[in-house]
Design a protein around this motif. Structure first.
Motif, PDB file in Angstrom:
ATOM      1  N   ALA A 109     -33.171 105.577  34.320  1.00 21.55           N
ATOM      2  CA  ALA A 109     -32.652 104.345  33.723  1.00 21.55           C
ATOM      3  C   ALA A 109     -32.271 104.577  32.265  1.00 21.55           C
ATOM      4  O   ALA A 109     -32.895 105.363  31.560  1.00 21.55           O
ATOM      5  N   ALA A 110     -31.234 103.873  31.823  1.00 23.42           N
ATOM      6  CA  ALA A 110     -30.841 103.904  30.413  1.00 23.42           C
ATOM      7  C   ALA A 110     -31.854 103.098  29.603  1.00 23.42           C
ATOM      8  O   ALA A 110     -32.488 102.175  30.131  1.00 23.42           O
ATOM      9  N   PRO A 111     -32.034 103.417  28.335  1.00 23.83           N
ATOM     10  CA  PRO A 111     -32.982 102.650  27.525  1.00 23.83           C
ATOM     11  C   PRO A 111     -32.521 101.210  27.337  1.00 23.83           C
ATOM     12  O   PRO A 111     -31.324 100.914  27.387  1.00 23.83           O
ATOM     13  N   ASP A 112     -33.465 100.331  27.132  1.00 24.19           N
ATOM     14  CA  ASP A 112     -33.192  98.915  26.915  1.00 24.19           C
ATOM     15  C   ASP A 112     -33.747  98.546  25.544  1.00 24.19           C
ATOM     16  O   ASP A 112     -34.960  98.594  25.328  1.00 24.19           O
ATOM     17  N   ASN A 113     -32.863  98.201  24.613  1.00 22.33           N
ATOM     18  CA  ASN A 113     -33.298  97.886  23.253  1.00 22.33           C
ATOM     19  C   ASN A 113     -33.265  96.393  22.947  1.00 22.33           C
ATOM     20  O   ASN A 113     -33.285  95.994  21.786  1.00 22.33           O
ATOM     21  N   ASP A 114     -33.215  95.576  23.987  1.00 17.96           N
ATOM     22  CA  ASP A 114     -33.175  94.131  23.791  1.00 17.96           C
ATOM     23  C   ASP A 114     -34.606  93.598  23.693  1.00 17.96           C
ATOM     24  O   ASP A 114     -35.278  93.386  24.693  1.00 17.96           O
ATOM     25  N   PHE A 115     -35.069  93.395  22.457  1.00 17.11           N
ATOM     26  CA  PHE A 115     -36.428  92.904  22.244  1.00 17.11           C
ATOM     27  C   PHE A 115     -36.507  91.380  22.311  1.00 17.11           C
ATOM     28  O   PHE A 115     -37.554  90.799  22.069  1.00 17.11           O
ATOM     29  N   SER A 116     -35.400  90.722  22.577  1.00 20.31           N
ATOM     30  CA  SER A 116     -35.421  89.268  22.677  1.00 20.31           C
ATOM     31  C   SER A 116     -36.118  88.866  23.967  1.00 20.31           C
ATOM     32  O   SER A 116     -36.406  89.686  24.835  1.00 20.31           O
ATOM     33  N   GLY A 117     -36.339  87.605  24.120  1.00 21.84           N
ATOM     34  CA  GLY A 117     -37.026  87.117  25.313  1.00 21.84           C
ATOM     35  C   GLY A 117     -38.291  86.402  24.922  1.00 21.84           C
ATOM     36  O   GLY A 117     -38.602  86.200  23.755  1.00 21.84           O
ATOM     37  N   GLY A 118     -39.039  85.983  25.900  1.00 23.34           N
ATOM     38  CA  GLY A 118     -40.251  85.236  25.617  1.00 23.34           C
ATOM     39  C   GLY A 118     -39.925  83.773  25.367  1.00 23.34           C
ATOM     40  O   GLY A 118     -38.854  83.268  25.718  1.00 23.34           O
ATOM     41  N   ASP A 119     -40.853  83.083  24.707  1.00 21.52           N
ATOM     42  CA  ASP A 119     -40.684  81.648  24.493  1.00 21.52           C
ATOM     43  C   ASP A 119     -40.552  81.310  23.015  1.00 21.52           C
ATOM     44  O   ASP A 119     -40.782  80.179  22.609  1.00 21.52           O
ATOM     45  N   SER A 120     -40.189  82.292  22.190  1.00 19.30           N
ATOM     46  CA  SER A 120     -40.012  82.009  20.774  1.00 19.30           C
ATOM     47  C   SER A 120     -38.770  81.146  20.564  1.00 19.30           C
ATOM     48  O   SER A 120     -37.902  81.040  21.437  1.00 19.30           O
ATOM     49  N   GLN A 121     -38.687  80.517  19.396  1.00 18.61           N
ATOM     50  CA  GLN A 121     -37.551  79.644  19.129  1.00 18.61           C
ATOM     51  C   GLN A 121     -36.248  80.429  19.114  1.00 18.61           C
ATOM     52  O   GLN A 121     -35.219  79.956  19.620  1.00 18.61           O
ATOM     53  N   SER A 122     -36.268  81.632  18.565  1.00 11.64           N
ATOM     54  CA  SER A 122     -35.044  82.432  18.538  1.00 11.64           C
ATOM     55  C   SER A 122     -34.624  82.825  19.953  1.00 11.64           C
ATOM     56  O   SER A 122     -33.425  82.893  20.253  1.00 11.64           O
ATOM     57  N   ALA A 123     -35.598  83.069  20.844  1.00  9.26           N
ATOM     58  CA  ALA A 123     -35.273  83.415  22.230  1.00  9.26           C
ATOM     59  C   ALA A 123     -34.631  82.229  22.948  1.00  9.26           C
ATOM     60  O   ALA A 123     -33.663  82.387  23.703  1.00  9.26           O
ATOM     61  N   ARG A 124     -35.138  81.034  22.680  1.00  8.67           N
ATOM     62  CA  ARG A 124     -34.551  79.838  23.302  1.00  8.67           C
ATOM     63  C   ARG A 124     -33.154  79.566  22.745  1.00  8.67           C
ATOM     64  O   ARG A 124     -32.251  79.142  23.473  1.00  8.67           O
ATOM     65  N   ALA A 125     -32.980  79.841  21.449  1.00 12.41           N
ATOM     66  CA  ALA A 125     -31.647  79.668  20.856  1.00 12.41           C
ATOM     67  C   ALA A 125     -30.658  80.660  21.466  1.00 12.41           C
ATOM     68  O   ALA A 125     -29.509  80.306  21.756  1.00 12.41           O
ATOM     69  N   GLN A 126     -31.114  81.901  21.668  1.00  8.94           N
ATOM     70  CA  GLN A 126     -30.249  82.915  22.268  1.00  8.94           C
ATOM     71  C   GLN A 126     -29.858  82.524  23.690  1.00  8.94           C
ATOM     72  O   GLN A 126     -28.696  82.677  24.094  1.00  8.94           O
ATOM     73  N   LYS A 127     -30.811  82.006  24.443  1.00 10.34           N
ATOM     74  CA  LYS A 127     -30.508  81.576  25.811  1.00 10.34           C
ATOM     75  C   LYS A 127     -29.496  80.440  25.819  1.00 10.34           C
ATOM     76  O   LYS A 127     -28.559  80.412  26.643  1.00 10.34           O
ATOM     77  N   LEU A 128     -29.639  79.512  24.884  1.00 11.83           N
ATOM     78  CA  LEU A 128     -28.698  78.399  24.788  1.00 11.83           C
ATOM     79  C   LEU A 128     -27.297  78.898  24.445  1.00 11.83           C
ATOM     80  O   LEU A 128     -26.291  78.440  25.014  1.00 11.83           O
ATOM     81  N   MET A 129     -27.213  79.855  23.522  1.00  9.64           N
ATOM     82  CA  MET A 129     -25.916  80.414  23.140  1.00  9.64           C
ATOM     83  C   MET A 129     -25.272  81.161  24.301  1.00  9.64           C
ATOM     84  O   MET A 129     -24.056  81.072  24.519  1.00  9.64           O
ATOM     85  N   GLU A 130     -26.063  81.905  25.058  1.00 10.59           N
ATOM     86  CA  GLU A 130     -25.511  82.643  26.201  1.00 10.59           C
ATOM     87  C   GLU A 130     -24.977  81.703  27.274  1.00 10.59           C
ATOM     88  O   GLU A 130     -23.968  81.997  27.924  1.00 10.59           O
ATOM     89  N   GLU A 131     -25.617  80.564  27.449  1.00 12.59           N
ATOM     90  CA  GLU A 131     -25.194  79.618  28.481  1.00 12.59           C
ATOM     91  C   GLU A 131     -23.926  78.863  28.088  1.00 12.59           C
ATOM     92  O   GLU A 131     -23.046  78.623  28.927  1.00 12.59           O
ATOM     93  N   HIS A 132     -23.815  78.488  26.812  1.00 15.39           N
ATOM     94  CA  HIS A 132     -22.740  77.585  26.413  1.00 15.39           C
ATOM     95  C   HIS A 132     -21.683  78.231  25.517  1.00 15.39           C
ATOM     96  O   HIS A 132     -20.614  77.646  25.309  1.00 15.39           O
TER      97      HIS A 132
END
Length: 737
Positions: free
Chosen positions: A58-81
């Motif tokens: 597998a290729a390395p994965d450097n995406d440390f985002s995720g979880g339930d932090s506020q920045s993670a929720r903001a990122q999810k919102l941006m990806e959706e809309h």
């Protein structure tokens, strides 16, 4: 074979022989006798796993985002809309001494932009000549974003773009390409660091053993194990992804422990041959004694690494499992592959020696038995005469070294801390000069809305008026009308503590006071880094407790003493705290930073402390296991704690010193590499091992054990061990200084 001295014979008669009928003895004997089959199995197995792992891993994965932090929720919102804004992008920074409107400068700039836009990996590029917001008022500095056409673009595809921009600079025009992928593309590979570590280990082993054959066995065993382990890590990456530093870190740790484990076994094998055993018996004895300690020590490292699971971070779980796999493979190699090698070598373990004028045994024979004391025994006697003073001095020195740890800050390296000749740093410098240091640390605000008529102006105005905000962008609504976003740029940079304070103030004070502000999320790379640092800081104490508890249980099972386990935990905590302090002093305070390869002061990388602790605690337990095992053997034979500590220290000092020197050499070579985070981890671990092998093992352990006396061996519900005896006067005579 040389005959043992009278004293040695007396000592051997009072010591229990290792079991020759247990599982480990059977394994050692089987691998010795079936050495051709074992070696062939290992070689074929490593080749197959290497082909699969390095070819299809597998290729390395450097995406440390995720979880339930506020920045993670903001990122999810941006990806959706706002899906059109996702994906990596580069930033072209432009600085023209005569201004970008100078004909010669404009020709060079437009030509460069056209070439970047024509690349197969970039999207449409907006020229700064088309948008005044991309140019400073004096029109000397400009910028433009260059979107990458594919989220999976490789850094090898970005490197030509970085070189193109670098080559275009000159004649009063400076061009530089910034952004995460540009930074990764121009970061050179790890280079010869591992090779230098192997060479250093070879030199140390040759000094310790004095034989090229004995030197080569631990290195060959460790290398075969590491190749197989790293390939297996690549395959496991399909199930448990891990970041790109995992391979370097796993190789560094695997090389260190792999050579050390083989070193301990080879040393015990040589001792048994010298005592008159044949090669097969010596191999069985080495596996049942040093091999047992290796299995306990390696298991301790694995258990400590598994403590990372409590951090609850997806990628750190991958790092923990990947590193544990490498350690496990080195353990298996030490107790299976190494006995097979010993079967081939036999009595030739000391072959290819440098000629010496006088052998050690000849020198010992010329000295009366009562005076045959090693330097380690003499040193133990010095410490045991003033144990309280020695313990206080050792503890105080570790506490002083740990003081900088109290000011530790966590973050992730960005362009501002890269070497000054990198395009990413030059881009950062130009943009900071023209648009402020906060340009590289944007805060992305996102929120869900009920309709396009939702008014976010009060929120934007409140954020813009907050102290520490340079300017904000107008709010934008997504195409589906269900979300809105705007960006604020702080007056401080990515690595500044004030920027983290600003994010907390906006979340806790500014936004809650504005109607609708409670639903607004703060995200972006900067906020994500801050959230990761906060999460790591809050979970680190739990990980420390879990690692200590599990390691103590294992150590109690091995040495059968609660007191020893508690001593080990406290001493390891002090040594690791001192290592944290040194890392902060070098990296964050800048002490000797440039000389050690750190271009400027910076916070400690977020994952370094939580990775350092389990690794160092496990490695410290390794040395504790090897030292205390020997002390325990002596105590069960004599019942004399003082004599046992001195003898145990004397018998293990040389091998532990060599093992520690190998670890220090391997970890220190990380400073030769380009990765700033890996450098921090390598520096911290090298310092910790140095402290552990000197202050802790040579001063703290003998002093504290002398103070505790027979209480060292306290275990609930156990009778005092039976002692058999060599003449008391003779034992005392061996340890007096």
């Amino acid at each position: 074979m040389p005959r043992r001295s009278t004293t040695e014979e007396q000592m051997m008669t009072t010591t229990e022989s290792p079991r020759t009928d247990g599982a480990l003895a059977g394994l050692g004997r089987l691998c010795f006798r079936r050495r051709r089959l074992v070696l062939l199995t290992w070689v074929i197995g490593v080749i197959v796993v290497a082909f699969a792992g390095f070819g299809y891993g597998a290729a390395p994965d450097n995406d440390f985002s995720g979880g339930d932090s506020q920045s993670a929720r903001a990122q999810k919102l941006m990806e959706e809309h706002f899906p059109e804004e996702q994906g990596d992008r580069l930033t072209l920074a432009i600085k023209a001494d005569k201004g970008i409107d100078d004909p010669a400068a404009r020709q060079k700039i437009e030509k460069t932009i056209a070439e970047l836009a024509d690349s197969s990996v970039t999207g449409p590029v907006i020229s700064p000549y088309q948008d005044r917001d991309l140019v400073t008022e004096d029109r000397r500095i400009a910028r433009t974003a260059i979107p990458l056409s594919d989220k999976e673009v490789e850094k090898s595809e970005v490197k030509p773009l970085v070189d193109l921009v670098k080559d275009a600079s000159g004649d009063g025009v400076t061009l530089a390409l910034g952004g995460y992928m540009a930074e990764k593309a121009e970061t050179p590979p790890q280079g010869p660091a591992e090779s230098v570590g192997i060479l250093a280990a070879a030199v140390i082993l040759f000094i310790a053993f004095g034989s090229l054959v004995a030197m080569g066995l631990p290195i060959v065993t460790a290398l075969l194990a590491i190749v197989g382990g790293l390939a297996l890590v690549k395959l496991v990456g399909h199930l448990l992804p891990s970041p790109d530093f995992t391979q370097v870190f796993a190789a560094m740790i695997g090389l260190g422990v792999g050579i050390d484990y083989a070193l301990f076994i080879v040393t015990r094998y040589k001792d048994s041959l010298r005592d008159g055993d044949d090669p097969e018996s010596a191999t069985v004895k080495a596996i049942t004694t040093a091999g047992r300690a290796v299995l306990f020590a390696g298991t301790t490292v694995v258990i400590a690494l598994m403590g990372l699971l409590v951090m609850g971070q997806r990628l750190m779980t991958g790092v923990a499992v990947a590193t544990s796999i490498t350690v496990l493979i080195t353990m298996v190699a030490a107790v299976t592959l190494l006995p097979a090698f010993l079967g081939f070598i036999g009595y030739r373990i000391n072959s290819l020696r440098l000629p010496r004028r006088t052998s050690r045994r000849d020198r010992e024979a010329a000295v009366p038995p009562q005076e045959r004391r090693t330097l380690a025994e003499r040193w133990a006697g010095v410490v045991q005469r003033r144990p309280l003073t020695a313990a206080l001095l050792a503890g105080a020195s570790l506490l002083v070294m740990a003081v900088p740890m109290l000011s530790m800050r966590l973050s992730q390296p960005d362009a501002s801390v890269q070497p000054r000749d990198r395009s990413s740093y030059i881009s950062y410098e130009i943009l900071s000069e023209g648009f402020g240091p906060g340009y590289g640390a944007p805060l992305v605000f996102a929120t869900g809305i009920d309709s396009r008529d939702t008014d976010l102006r009060p929120v934007v105005e409140a954020v813009g008026e907050a102290e520490g905000i340079a300017y904000t962008t107008p709010p934008r609504v997504s195409e589906d009308g269900q979300a809105a976003t705007f960006v604020a740029f702080p007056t401080t940079g990515y690595q500044d503590e004030a920027t983290a304070d600003l994010v907390h103030e906006l979340r806790d004070d500014v936004l809650p006071r504005v109607p609708g502000g409670e639903q607004v999320l703060i995200g972006g790379p900067n906020a994500s880094t801050i959230d990761a640092a906060d999460e790591s800081s809050s979970r680190l104490p739990l990980m420390i407790v879990v690692v200590i508890a599990m390691s103590m249980v294992l150590l109690i099972a091995l040495v059968r003493s609660v007191t020893i386990a508690v001593q080990a935990a406290v001493m390891n905590l002090l040594s690791i705290g001192a290592a944290y302090g040194v890392v902060v002093a070098v990296v964050q305070w800048g002490w000797f930073g440039p000389a050690l390869g750190f271009p400027t002061t910076m916070p400690v990388t977020t994952w370094v402390p939580m990775m350092m602790f389990p690794v160092l605690f496990g490695l410290s337990m390794d040395y504790q296991v090897f030292l205390i095992s020997r002390i325990r053997e002596e105590y069960e034979r004599t019942g004399d704690t003082r004599a046992s500590v001195a003898r145990g220290l004397a018998r293990t000092a040389k091998v532990i010193t060599a093992a520690a020197a190998i670890m220090i050499a391997v970890f220190t070579t990380s400073l030769l590499g380009p990765d700033l985070a890996v450098k921090q981890g390598g520096l911290g671990m090298a310092v910790a091992v140095l402290i552990d092998a000197t202050i802790v093992r040579m001063i703290f352990v003998p002093a504290v054990m002398e103070l505790c006396g027979k209480a060292n061996w306290w275990m609930p519900g156990r009778r005092a061990p039976k002692t058999v005896s060599a003449p008391p006067a003779e034992i005392k005579g061996e340890v007096r200084v």
